[in-house]
Enzyme design. Structure first.
Site, PDB file in Angstrom:
ATOM      1  N   GLY A  82      18.240  18.038 -22.482  1.00 40.79           N
ATOM      2  CA  GLY A  82      19.615  18.685 -22.614  1.00 40.79           C
ATOM      3  C   GLY A  82      19.385  20.264 -22.346  1.00 40.79           C
ATOM      4  O   GLY A  82      20.040  21.256 -22.688  1.00 40.79           O
ATOM      5  N   THR A  83      18.332  20.695 -21.599  1.00 43.47           N
ATOM      6  CA  THR A  83      17.989  21.671 -21.145  1.00 43.47           C
ATOM      7  C   THR A  83      19.058  22.622 -20.619  1.00 43.47           C
ATOM      8  O   THR A  83      19.453  23.665 -20.799  1.00 43.47           O
ATOM      9  CB  THR A  83      16.852  21.791 -19.902  1.00 43.47           C
ATOM     10  N   THR A  84      19.749  21.917 -19.489  1.00 39.90           N
ATOM     11  CA  THR A  84      20.983  22.864 -18.662  1.00 39.90           C
ATOM     12  C   THR A  84      21.754  23.127 -19.735  1.00 39.90           C
ATOM     13  O   THR A  84      22.421  24.151 -19.599  1.00 39.90           O
ATOM     14  CB  THR A  84      21.351  21.809 -17.664  1.00 39.90           C
ATOM     15  N   TRP A  85      22.295  22.440 -20.572  1.00 36.01           N
ATOM     16  CA  TRP A  85      23.547  22.660 -21.551  1.00 36.01           C
ATOM     17  C   TRP A  85      22.872  23.695 -22.387  1.00 36.01           C
ATOM     18  O   TRP A  85      23.829  24.782 -22.735  1.00 36.01           O
ATOM     19  CB  TRP A  85      23.626  21.344 -22.467  1.00 36.01           C
ATOM     20  N   HIS A  89       9.156  24.179 -19.794  1.00 40.38           N
ATOM     21  CA  HIS A  89       8.753  22.827 -20.440  1.00 40.38           C
ATOM     22  C   HIS A  89       7.531  22.683 -20.803  1.00 40.38           C
ATOM     23  O   HIS A  89       6.723  21.618 -21.436  1.00 40.38           O
ATOM     24  CB  HIS A  89       8.962  21.779 -19.103  1.00 40.38           C
ATOM     25  N   SER A 112      17.574   9.152 -18.612  1.00 44.88           N
ATOM     26  CA  SER A 112      18.026  10.332 -17.878  1.00 44.88           C
ATOM     27  C   SER A 112      17.072  10.566 -16.846  1.00 44.88           C
ATOM     28  O   SER A 112      17.261  11.021 -15.701  1.00 44.88           O
ATOM     29  CB  SER A 112      18.386  11.508 -18.730  1.00 44.88           C
ATOM     30  N   GLY A 150      25.932  13.083 -20.093  1.00 44.35           N
ATOM     31  CA  GLY A 150      25.688  13.935 -21.187  1.00 44.35           C
ATOM     32  C   GLY A 150      25.965  13.177 -22.685  1.00 44.35           C
ATOM     33  O   GLY A 150      26.595  13.889 -23.418  1.00 44.35           O
TER      34      GLY A 150
END
Ligand code: PAP
Length: 305
Positions: free
Chosen positions: A56-59, A116, A146, A271
């Protein structure tokens, strides 16, 4: 640096991963990782988002950016979250030991970075700083599914290198995964968050998705910039939702990022919680759950099943 001295494992097609300090990375990231480990000295007000890939990095990048830059959050409509919040290893330290992007800002606004890298490799860096760390984790089965989609998307131009889910599952369970083993990555930061709760906040994708409003507020409090208006919180939740973010041209782009061979649009898929149920066999679910019990539940960390 002599890569041939590091352990290596076959990963995907002819690609292999190399091991640095017990964790597996693409060979082209070893030097960049070492630059971060050796040269990054966080300022006391730096904010660092840490994730295992596909958690969920982008979020959370978009949410943290919006919390810290309330007046400029419209930038999310024109810049990809990964360009607004750079990865230390892939972007900031990609080319230089002392990158320009690290200059202290003229105002006292915190710098926001992501990584990361596992705590086990950043122990000295993080233990010697008062910086704030937010660690986001996600159910291992959803992470795996994912990742499998993501890797196949980045290999799309080369169908010979398509990756079966069984192969991906084997590698994930063996710990031979980008920045893996997953369990060691999560546990490193989980323990750190218990030791240093003022500096390290540990959140899960699932609890954030179930109560995004509550979590945006908690993050604002943790970062020392609490919200006065509930509406402001609602705006951030909406602006960072996958529906809104994935509607922007910049996030729909099929062009590859400059720092990783995958298209900008590959960071947005469903997502959702539990999408693994649509892909993993019962056998694979059991295999991962057994591992989760051994690695998490036996320590009292009742997560991931
Ligand atoms: P990274 O670690 O390589 O940067 P990361 O952003 O963690 O990738 O992983 C992408 C996942 O986050 C995708 O999950 P999925 O494959 O299960 O769908 C992606 O859809 C999801 N994601 C991206 N943006 C959002 C968002 N705004 N809200 C919820 N999930 C999101």
């Amino acid at each position: 640096m002599d890569l041939s001295s590091l352990p290596r494992e076959k990963w995907l097609g002819d690609d292999y991963l190399v091991q640095l300090g017990g964790f597996w990375f693409l060979p082209q990231f070893v030097k960049k990782n070492k630059r971060v480990i050796n040269n990054y000295k966080p300022l006391p007000n730096d904010v660092i988002l840490v994730t295992f890939p596909k958690s969920g990095t982008t979020w959370l990048k978009s949410i943290l950016y919006s919390i810290l830059n309330r007046s400029s959050r419209h930038k999310l409509a024109v810049e990809h979250p990964h360009d607004l919040v750079p990865f230390l290893e892939a972007q900031v330290f990609a080319e230089a030991d002392e990158p320009l992007a690290l200059a202290a800002p003229s105002d006292d606004r915190p710098r926001l970075f992501a990584t990361h890298l596992p705590y086990q490799l950043l122990t000295k860096t993080l233990d010697s700083s008062e910086c704030k760390v937010i660690y986001l984790t996600r159910n291992p089965k959803d992470v795996l599914v994912s990742l499998w989609h993501f890797v196949n998307k980045w290999n799309m131009e080369n169908p010979d290198r398509s990756w079966s889910l069984d192969e991906a599952t084997d590698k994930f369970c063996d710990g031979v995964s980008l920045c893996g083993p997953y369990y060691d990555h999560v546990l490193g930061y989980k323990e750190l968050s218990l030791k240093r709760p003022k500096n390290v906040m540990f959140v899960t994708f699932e609890e954030m998705l179930e109560d995004p409003h509550g979590y945006v507020k908690k993050l604002g409090d943790f970062l020392g910039c609490p919200f006065e208006e509930e509406e402001e919180v609602d705006d951030i939740v909406k602006n960072c939702s996958i529906e809104v973010l994935s509607s922007y041209d910049v996030n729909k782009s099929k062009e590859s990022t400059t720092w990783f061979p995958s298209p900008y649009n590959s960071f947005f898929r469903k997502g959702k919680i539990g999408d693994y149920k649509n892909y993993l066999s019962n056998e694979s679910v059991q295999r991962i759950d057994t591992l989760t019990k051994e690695r998490f539940h036996s320590l009292g960390f009742m997560y991931g099943i």
